[in-house]
Design a protein around this motif. Sequence first.
Motif, mmCIF file in Angstrom:
data_model
loop_
_atom_site.group_PDB
_atom_site.id
_atom_site.type_symbol
_atom_site.label_atom_id
_atom_site.label_comp_id
_atom_site.label_asym_id
_atom_site.label_seq_id
_atom_site.Cartn_x
_atom_site.Cartn_y
_atom_site.Cartn_z
ATOM 1 N N ASP A 79 -2.460 1.192 -4.265
ATOM 2 C CA ASP A 79 -1.307 0.577 -4.552
ATOM 3 C C ASP A 79 0.032 1.416 -4.912
ATOM 4 O OD1 ASP A 79 0.294 -1.593 -5.051
ATOM 5 O OD2 ASP A 79 -0.355 -1.740 -7.173
ATOM 6 N N GLY A 80 0.865 1.299 -3.988
ATOM 7 C CA GLY A 80 2.318 2.146 -4.082
ATOM 8 C C GLY A 80 3.185 1.441 -4.895
ATOM 9 N N THR A 81 2.898 0.520 -5.569
ATOM 10 C CA THR A 81 4.180 0.126 -6.294
ATOM 11 C C THR A 81 4.334 0.766 -7.589
ATOM 12 O OG1 THR A 81 2.644 -1.759 -7.435
ATOM 13 C CG2 THR A 81 3.749 -2.062 -5.401
ATOM 14 N N LEU A 82 3.607 1.827 -7.830
ATOM 15 C CA LEU A 82 3.906 2.190 -9.544
ATOM 16 C C LEU A 82 5.270 3.234 -9.373
ATOM 17 C CD1 LEU A 82 2.469 3.163 -11.917
ATOM 18 C CD2 LEU A 82 1.267 4.992 -10.711
ATOM 19 N N PHE A 83 5.774 3.665 -8.211
ATOM 20 C CA PHE A 83 6.959 4.473 -8.204
ATOM 21 C C PHE A 83 7.705 3.948 -7.200
ATOM 22 C CE2 PHE A 83 3.523 7.303 -9.384
ATOM 23 C CZ PHE A 83 3.940 7.850 -10.749
ATOM 24 N N ALA A 84 9.045 4.317 -7.690
ATOM 25 C CA ALA A 84 10.260 3.802 -6.469
ATOM 26 C C ALA A 84 10.194 4.223 -5.148
ATOM 27 C CB ALA A 84 11.594 4.164 -7.157
ATOM 28 N N ASN A 85 9.481 5.247 -4.937
ATOM 29 C CA ASN A 85 9.387 5.809 -3.561
ATOM 30 C C ASN A 85 8.331 5.131 -2.732
ATOM 31 O OD1 ASN A 85 7.136 6.828 -4.586
ATOM 32 N ND2 ASN A 85 7.773 9.177 -4.370
ATOM 33 N N LEU A 91 0.798 -1.021 0.027
ATOM 34 C CA LEU A 91 0.156 -0.148 -0.031
ATOM 35 C C LEU A 91 0.761 1.172 0.170
ATOM 36 C CD1 LEU A 91 -2.760 -1.056 2.445
ATOM 37 C CD2 LEU A 91 -2.899 -0.901 0.194
ATOM 38 N N CYS A 92 0.350 2.404 -0.442
ATOM 39 C CA CYS A 92 0.903 3.548 -0.556
ATOM 40 C C CYS A 92 1.423 4.253 0.921
ATOM 41 C CB CYS A 92 0.100 4.552 -1.042
ATOM 42 S SG CYS A 92 0.679 6.445 -1.006
ATOM 43 N N GLY A 93 0.651 3.832 2.069
ATOM 44 C CA GLY A 93 1.155 4.386 3.579
ATOM 45 C C GLY A 93 1.037 5.800 3.479
ATOM 46 N N ALA A 94 0.824 6.694 2.856
ATOM 47 C CA ALA A 94 0.535 8.265 2.803
ATOM 48 C C ALA A 94 -0.601 8.395 3.643
ATOM 49 C CB ALA A 94 0.688 8.952 1.665
ATOM 50 N N ARG A 144 5.153 5.410 -3.131
ATOM 51 C CA ARG A 144 3.769 6.149 -3.029
ATOM 52 C C ARG A 144 2.902 6.158 -4.406
ATOM 53 N NH1 ARG A 144 3.675 6.767 2.231
ATOM 54 N NH2 ARG A 144 5.118 7.996 2.977
ATOM 55 N N CYS A 145 1.579 6.086 -4.306
ATOM 56 C CA CYS A 145 0.788 6.078 -5.286
ATOM 57 C C CYS A 145 0.926 7.390 -6.182
ATOM 58 C CB CYS A 145 -0.686 5.975 -4.960
ATOM 59 S SG CYS A 145 -1.300 7.239 -4.130
ATOM 60 N N LYS A 146 0.154 7.432 -7.283
ATOM 61 C CA LYS A 146 0.289 8.653 -8.024
ATOM 62 C C LYS A 146 -0.254 9.845 -7.487
ATOM 63 C CE LYS A 146 -3.979 7.650 -10.491
ATOM 64 N NZ LYS A 146 -4.657 7.503 -11.794
ATOM 65 N N HIS A 166 0.064 10.487 -4.246
ATOM 66 C CA HIS A 166 1.175 10.897 -3.014
ATOM 67 C C HIS A 166 2.610 10.956 -3.306
ATOM 68 C CE1 HIS A 166 -2.972 9.881 -0.726
ATOM 69 N NE2 HIS A 166 -2.814 10.937 -0.593
ATOM 70 N N GLY A 167 3.026 11.575 -4.284
ATOM 71 C CA GLY A 167 4.294 11.661 -4.598
ATOM 72 C C GLY A 167 4.780 10.874 -5.900
ATOM 73 N N GLY A 168 4.005 11.137 -6.895
ATOM 74 C CA GLY A 168 4.321 10.402 -8.274
ATOM 75 C C GLY A 168 5.133 11.565 -9.049
ATOM 76 N N LEU A 169 4.904 11.371 -10.332
ATOM 77 C CA LEU A 169 5.743 12.292 -11.251
ATOM 78 C C LEU A 169 5.360 13.517 -11.125
ATOM 79 C CD1 LEU A 169 6.325 9.915 -14.212
ATOM 80 C CD2 LEU A 169 7.910 10.198 -12.313
ATOM 81 N N SER A 170 6.413 14.593 -11.304
ATOM 82 C CA SER A 170 6.089 15.988 -11.209
ATOM 83 C C SER A 170 5.405 16.426 -12.710
ATOM 84 C CB SER A 170 7.140 16.924 -11.326
ATOM 85 O OG SER A 170 6.866 18.093 -11.375
ATOM 86 N N THR A 171 4.300 17.293 -12.618
ATOM 87 C CA THR A 171 3.707 17.522 -13.959
ATOM 88 C C THR A 171 4.480 18.848 -14.614
ATOM 89 O OG1 THR A 171 2.222 19.169 -12.646
ATOM 90 C CG2 THR A 171 1.650 16.741 -13.172
ATOM 91 N N GLY A 172 5.418 19.395 -13.817
ATOM 92 C CA GLY A 172 6.260 20.577 -14.506
ATOM 93 C C GLY A 172 5.685 21.848 -14.164
ATOM 94 N N PRO A 173 6.158 22.898 -14.500
ATOM 95 C CA PRO A 173 5.609 24.356 -14.176
ATOM 96 C C PRO A 173 4.195 24.636 -14.930
ATOM 97 C CG PRO A 173 7.690 24.367 -15.199
ATOM 98 C CD PRO A 173 7.419 22.983 -15.123
#
Length: 55
Positions: free
Chosen positions: A16-22, A2-5, A24-26, A28-35
């Motif tokens: 599910d928190g397995t999407l990113f190496a940290n 689980l994400c855990g956040a 977290r789910c998308k 709670h800490g996924g990839l940045s969308t940029g400025p």
Amino acid sequence: MLCGAKTRSGRPCRNDGTLFANGRCKLHGGLSTGPKSAEGKRKSAQNGWSPKRTP
């Protein structure tokens, strides 16, 4: 895994928190969308820029 956040209600996120190496789910800490703003894009363009050095 689980994400855990913590959510706004204080309970742990159940996504599910397995999407990113940290772990977290998308949400709670996924990839940045940029400025998004013009000022943010200007600042982002300046990152890593430096004048040419002459020996």
